[in-house]
Write an enzyme that holds these catalytic residues in place. Structure first.
Site, PDB file in Angstrom:
ATOM      1  N   TYR A   1    -122.355  46.379 -72.120  1.00 24.65           N
ATOM      2  CA  TYR A   1    -122.887  45.723 -70.922  1.00 24.65           C
ATOM      3  C   TYR A   1    -122.320  46.387 -69.676  1.00 24.65           C
ATOM      4  O   TYR A   1    -121.293  47.050 -69.717  1.00 24.65           O
ATOM      5  CB  TYR A   1    -122.663  44.216 -70.959  1.00 24.65           C
ATOM      6  CG  TYR A   1    -121.273  43.660 -70.700  1.00 24.65           C
ATOM      7  CD1 TYR A   1    -120.751  43.568 -69.407  1.00 24.65           C
ATOM      8  CD2 TYR A   1    -120.510  43.132 -71.745  1.00 24.65           C
ATOM      9  CE1 TYR A   1    -119.507  43.004 -69.166  1.00 24.65           C
ATOM     10  CE2 TYR A   1    -119.263  42.564 -71.510  1.00 24.65           C
ATOM     11  CZ  TYR A   1    -118.764  42.511 -70.215  1.00 24.65           C
ATOM     12  OH  TYR A   1    -117.527  41.950 -69.980  1.00 24.65           O
TER      13      TYR A   1
ATOM     14  N   THR B   1    -129.955  40.704 -68.450  1.00 27.04           N
ATOM     15  CA  THR B   1    -130.583  39.697 -67.573  1.00 27.04           C
ATOM     16  C   THR B   1    -129.582  38.855 -66.792  1.00 27.04           C
ATOM     17  O   THR B   1    -129.938  37.809 -66.254  1.00 27.04           O
ATOM     18  CB  THR B   1    -131.481  38.744 -68.400  1.00 27.04           C
ATOM     19  OG1 THR B   1    -130.667  38.051 -69.357  1.00 27.04           O
ATOM     20  CG2 THR B   1    -132.586  39.513 -69.116  1.00 27.04           C
ATOM     21  N   TRP B   2    -128.329  39.294 -66.725  1.00 23.87           N
ATOM     22  CA  TRP B   2    -127.348  38.539 -65.947  1.00 23.87           C
ATOM     23  C   TRP B   2    -127.774  38.510 -64.489  1.00 23.87           C
ATOM     24  O   TRP B   2    -128.283  39.490 -63.955  1.00 23.87           O
ATOM     25  CB  TRP B   2    -125.974  39.194 -66.102  1.00 23.87           C
ATOM     26  CG  TRP B   2    -124.820  38.345 -65.640  1.00 23.87           C
ATOM     27  CD1 TRP B   2    -124.818  37.005 -65.387  1.00 23.87           C
ATOM     28  CD2 TRP B   2    -123.484  38.794 -65.393  1.00 23.87           C
ATOM     29  NE1 TRP B   2    -123.572  36.572 -65.009  1.00 23.87           N
ATOM     30  CE2 TRP B   2    -122.728  37.663 -65.004  1.00 23.87           C
ATOM     31  CE3 TRP B   2    -122.848  40.036 -65.481  1.00 23.87           C
ATOM     32  CZ2 TRP B   2    -121.376  37.739 -64.680  1.00 23.87           C
ATOM     33  CZ3 TRP B   2    -121.510  40.108 -65.171  1.00 23.87           C
ATOM     34  CH2 TRP B   2    -120.779  38.982 -64.758  1.00 23.87           C
TER      35      TRP B   2
ATOM     36  N   ASP C   1    -131.292  41.010 -73.639  1.00 20.44           N
ATOM     37  CA  ASP C   1    -130.003  40.320 -73.789  1.00 20.44           C
ATOM     38  C   ASP C   1    -129.871  39.262 -72.705  1.00 20.44           C
ATOM     39  O   ASP C   1    -129.983  39.560 -71.514  1.00 20.44           O
ATOM     40  CB  ASP C   1    -128.868  41.345 -73.673  1.00 20.44           C
ATOM     41  CG  ASP C   1    -127.494  40.706 -73.779  1.00 20.44           C
ATOM     42  OD1 ASP C   1    -126.885  40.789 -74.855  1.00 20.44           O
ATOM     43  OD2 ASP C   1    -127.025  40.130 -72.773  1.00 20.44           O
TER      44      ASP C   1
ATOM     45  N   TYR D   1    -125.939  32.372 -68.195  1.00 20.21           N
ATOM     46  CA  TYR D   1    -126.597  33.023 -67.070  1.00 20.21           C
ATOM     47  C   TYR D   1    -127.488  32.016 -66.331  1.00 20.21           C
ATOM     48  O   TYR D   1    -128.535  31.608 -66.825  1.00 20.21           O
ATOM     49  CB  TYR D   1    -127.443  34.208 -67.526  1.00 20.21           C
ATOM     50  CG  TYR D   1    -126.684  35.296 -68.251  1.00 20.21           C
ATOM     51  CD1 TYR D   1    -125.297  35.362 -68.230  1.00 20.21           C
ATOM     52  CD2 TYR D   1    -127.364  36.275 -68.963  1.00 20.21           C
ATOM     53  CE1 TYR D   1    -124.609  36.366 -68.896  1.00 20.21           C
ATOM     54  CE2 TYR D   1    -126.682  37.285 -69.628  1.00 20.21           C
ATOM     55  CZ  TYR D   1    -125.306  37.326 -69.596  1.00 20.21           C
ATOM     56  OH  TYR D   1    -124.633  38.327 -70.258  1.00 20.21           O
TER      57      TYR D   1
END
Length: 282
Positions: A191, A18-19, A47, A52
């Protein structure tokens, strides 16, 4: 769909990153739909991190999962180094829980090493597992040397995962770290498993080898990259997308099994390093 084990739970090996999500009000509806599309396709892991969007990503996730049964989800968030001290860590966790609209996290990660002594952070993370607010703790952006140091600490053996950058174009963690983690039964979370939309310079999707494998299986090049990233059972990949159709396709890549021929071709196009480079970090 490929599964992996993290903190004694079996979860699909592709989760949802979800960055960069939650920052733009105009795309919020689409981002929520993307998270829900991924969950509806079979994902369980989400995640996120307090970093973020300064908490906006966590708030977005909280809204997206409101109508889902909490026990069907595996939520991961991360604490900033500046908040990783005894005096600040639990307050940070409480703020994350409030934004996520949940009572607990399945996994809470130390986002990267800062100035707080590692022993202090680990002791506090371990204490929090006894409060009910987190079910397990782990680390992120730790290399082989960091993990060696971690396991020498009194509670270090309780680490439940390490999350690092890993994709076909960035294979440095394969030199020592991944095999070591597997030997110690510490899951590896990848990631940027497709290289941030293949924007990091490796040009993976333009590779004739990647394209040939995709054509053979009648899938997208991104699905090939994800299937490659989770080819080993100790790895969880967390691609991020704000597009609902892409989110569904990402999760369905967990159904793709690459052949020996596929893996040889991809390995030849993007060989594993012969010596260990510095840890890649975004």
């Amino acid at each position: 769909m490929k599964k992996m084990i993290i903190n004694h739970q079996s979860v699909p090996a592709i989760g949802l990153g979800t960055w960069h999500m939650g920052d733009n009000p105009q795309t919020r509806k689409n981002e929520i739909s993307a998270i829900q599309a991924g969950l509806n396709a079979g994902a369980r892991v989400i995640d996120t991190a307090e970093m973020y969007g300064a908490g906006r990503s966590e708030s977005l996730v909280g809204e997206a999962i409101r109508d889902y049964s909490r026990e069907t989800l595996f939520l991961i968030s991360k604490v900033l180094p500046s908040n990783a001290s005894i005096g600040r860590l639990e307050k940070s966790l409480d703020a994350s829980l409030k934004r996520l609209q949940t009572d607990y996290l399945d996994l809470y990660l130390y986002h990267w090493r800062g100035t707080t002594p590692l022993a202090e952070t680990v002791a506090e993370l371990d204490r929090l597992t006894h409060t009910g607010k987190i079910r397990a703790w782990g680390v992120s952006n730790f290399d082989y040397v960091d993990m060696q140091e971690l396991l020498q600490l009194p509670a270090g053996q309780n680490v439940a995962a390490n999350e690092d950058l890993y994709n076909l174009g960035s294979r440095g963690t394969e030199v020592r770290l991944q095999a070591w983690q597997e030997a110690h039964q510490i899951p590896f979370i990848a990631y940027s498993p497709v290289g941030a939309g293949d924007s990091l310079g490796a040009n993976m999707t333009a590779s004739p080898a990647v394209q040939a494998v995709a054509e053979r299986h009648q899938v997208s090049t991104y699905q090939v990259l994800l299937a490659w990233a989770i080819r080993n059972p100790n790895i969880l990949a967390i691609p991020q997308t704000s597009d609902p159709s892409h989110a569904e396709a990402n999760v369905l890549a967990g159904d793709l099994t690459l052949t020996k021929k596929d893996l040889i071709e991809l390995d030849q196009a993007f060989p594993k390093p012969t010596s260990e480079p510095p840890l890649a970090i975004l």
